[in-house]
Design an enzyme around this catalytic site. Sequence first.
Site, PDB file in Angstrom:
ATOM      1  CB  CYS A 197       2.191  40.840 -42.116  1.00 40.52           C
ATOM      2  SG  CYS A 197       0.956  41.242 -40.901  1.00 40.52           S
ATOM      3  CD  GLU A 233       3.799  36.771 -41.544  1.00 39.76           C
ATOM      4  OE1 GLU A 233       4.061  37.979 -41.650  1.00 39.76           O
ATOM      5  OE2 GLU A 233       3.383  36.262 -40.492  1.00 39.76           O
ATOM      6  CB  CYS A 245      -0.507  36.509 -43.024  1.00 39.89           C
ATOM      7  SG  CYS A 245       0.193  38.167 -43.128  1.00 39.89           S
TER       8      CYS A 245
HETATM    9  N1  THU Z   1       3.445  41.524 -38.136  1.00 38.49           N
HETATM   10  C1  THU Z   1       4.006  40.779 -39.144  1.00 38.49           C
HETATM   11  O1  THU Z   1       4.763  41.308 -39.971  1.00 38.49           O
HETATM   12  N2  THU Z   1       3.719  39.453 -39.211  1.00 38.49           N
HETATM   13  C2  THU Z   1       2.970  38.785 -38.295  1.00 38.49           C
HETATM   14  O2  THU Z   1       2.794  37.584 -38.425  1.00 38.49           O
HETATM   15  C3  THU Z   1       2.372  39.498 -37.160  1.00 38.49           C
HETATM   16  C4  THU Z   1       2.539  40.965 -37.154  1.00 38.49           C
HETATM   17  C5  THU Z   1       3.796  42.937 -38.032  1.00 38.49           C
HETATM   18  C6  THU Z   1       2.727  43.925 -38.366  1.00 38.49           C
HETATM   19  C7  THU Z   1       3.134  45.120 -37.562  1.00 38.49           C
HETATM   20  O3  THU Z   1       4.079  45.867 -38.279  1.00 38.49           O
HETATM   21  C8  THU Z   1       3.829  44.544 -36.341  1.00 38.49           C
HETATM   22  O4  THU Z   1       4.163  43.212 -36.702  1.00 38.49           O
HETATM   23  C9  THU Z   1       2.986  44.582 -35.077  1.00 38.49           C
HETATM   24  O5  THU Z   1       1.749  44.036 -35.304  1.00 38.49           O
END
Ligand code: THU
Length: 274
Positions: free
Chosen positions: A196, A198, A232
Site C-alpha cells: 500500500c 501508506e 497499514c
Molecule cells: N491500497 C493502498 O495503497 N492503500 C490503502 O489504504 C488501501 C488499498 C492499495 C492496495 C492495492 O494496490 C489497491 O489499493 C487495491 O486494494
Amino acid sequence: MTKVLFSNQLPSKIVSRAFLQELANFVLENEKQSQSGSLSVALVGKEEIRKLKREFFGEDRYTDVISFNYGLTEKDSIWGEIVISLPVAEEQARERNIPVKEEVSYLFIHGLLHLLGYEDSDPESKKVMTERAKSLLAEFGKFQARKSLIKKAEKARALAYAPYSRFQVGAAIAGREGEVFTGCNIENASFGLTVCAERVALWKGVSAGVRDFSRIAIISTSSQLCLPCGACRQVLYQFSPGIEVVATRVDGSYQCFSLKELFAFPFTLSSEEE
Ligand code: THU
C-alpha cells in the site's frame, strides 16, 4: 464570500494577498460569518499607523494593527479595513522569536475579530479575544499543513503501479520536524506481494532515519474517503501511535482521525506493552 483587497503595495515576500484571502476565509468560516463584499488590507509604516491611531482614536502612540468597520453596505463595497504596521510586526516577531509571517497572521486575525464584534477593552473580553485569535492561528496552521500534505499525496498517486486493481493510491507522511515522504501503491503479479501507498511512504521515512511522524494524508481516485487498511494501521502504530490520519476524497475534501480511534486495540508484543 469576502474578497480580500490590498489597498497598498505589499512586500509580497512576507505575505501575499492569496494567503490573507485563505486566512480570512478560514476565520470567517470558523466564526460562522459569511460576508459578501470586500475587506481591504493595508500594510503601513510606523509613523503612518501612529498617525491613524492619533487621528481616529485620539491616542498618540505606535500600534501594530487597527481595523475599521464600515458596516454592511452594498454587495460589492468594502465593509472593513485592516491596517497593519509591518515594521512594528517585524519588531514584535523578533521579540517573540517567531517568523514575521506568523506575527502578521496573528495581527490580521486580531483585526478581523474586531470587525466581527470581538472587544479587548476590559481584561475579561481581552482574554476571550486573545484565546480565540491564538486558537484560530494554530488551527489555520494545521489546516494549511493538511492541505499541503494532501497535495503531495495527490502527486504521489500519479506514480501508482496498480495494473491489477486499477485503484491508484497516494500517501504523504510528515515527520515531526516537517520532512515529508511520499508513497504510492505498488502491485505485483503475485497479488499478495502488493504494498500500500501508506507503507511505502512510511518505510521511505524510516529508511531515511525518521521514526516519529505527526500526520499522514491518503488519497485515491474514489469519491469515498481513503482510509488505511488494517495492515497499514498496525505498521503506522509501530512508529507513531499518535499520528493524525487525513483521509481524503478525490475532490480534496477530507476528514481527520487519530490513529488511536482507527486502531483502538493494536497488537503489541507483551514486552512492549505500556
Ligand atoms: N491500497 C493502498 O495503497 N492503500 C490503502 O489504504 C488501501 C488499498 C492499495 C492496495 C492495492 O494496490 C489497491 O489499493 C487495491 O486494494
